[in-house]
Motif scaffolding. Structure first.
Motif: not given
Length: 178
Positions: A141-154
């Motif tokens: 996906g776009p980079g911001d989607k990948l960044d959001a996934f990483i952030e969501s991992l908690g």
């Protein structure tokens, strides 16, 4: 946190993130000449992907960089002067699609497996390898989607992450052809 750093870096000094697509001859040394151009002028390459096209004599390079309009214009002009370069297009000048691939190795315990699976499903990722203590996931996906996934991992521990860098293509009838 990483997302905030990226946004600050991109917004500083009226510099914008740009995606430059370069069609070049598939010759030994072409990539190093492009990289040398950036290095010699002090421009940073944030992401670089390159692969042959449907024409075996040509490769397509996607460069993500940050700079003012003046700097991006200089980069484009300098790229066009390189002998191996066939065509240069700034994809961010028009509608385009960009994608990046992320592979991540996550530590998964009995307590975190279901939460990891739920997040992977929400972000439309795939689990591509499972062991008794890890998941390796694939997400595009776009980079911001990948960044959001990483952030969501908690609290889910990330052992390792690999990102491909951006690949991009113009929407509609606009082509990067010789």
């Amino acid at each position: 946190m990483q997302m905030e750093k990226l946004q600050r870096r991109v917004r500083s000094h009226n510099q914008l993130r740009r995606i430059i697509s370069v069609l070049l001859e598939n010759e030994s040394g072409s990539l190093s000449r492009v990289a040398a151009l950036f290095s010699a002028r002090g421009y940073n390459i944030e992401s670089l992907t390159v692969a042959p096209t449907d024409d075996d004599t040509l490769s397509r390079m996607t460069i993500v960089t940050v700079g003012s309009d003046r700097i991006i214009e200089q980069i484009t002009k300098q790229l066009n002067k390189l002998v191996d370069v066939v065509r240069v297009v700034d994809l961010t000048d028009g509608p385009h699609i960009e994608r990046e691939l992320l592979l991540a190795k996550l530590v998964t315990t009995n307590d975190s497996r279901e939460e990891a699976k739920r997040l992977i499903d929400i972000f439309r990722g795939r689990i591509v390898d499972v062991t008794d203590v890890t998941y390796i996931i694939e997400l595009t996906g776009p980079g911001d989607k990948l960044d959001a996934f990483i952030e969501s991992l908690g609290n889910i521990e990330i052992m390792e992450i690999v990102r491909s860098g951006v690949s991009g293509i113009a929407r509609g009838s606009k082509l990067l052809k010789p």
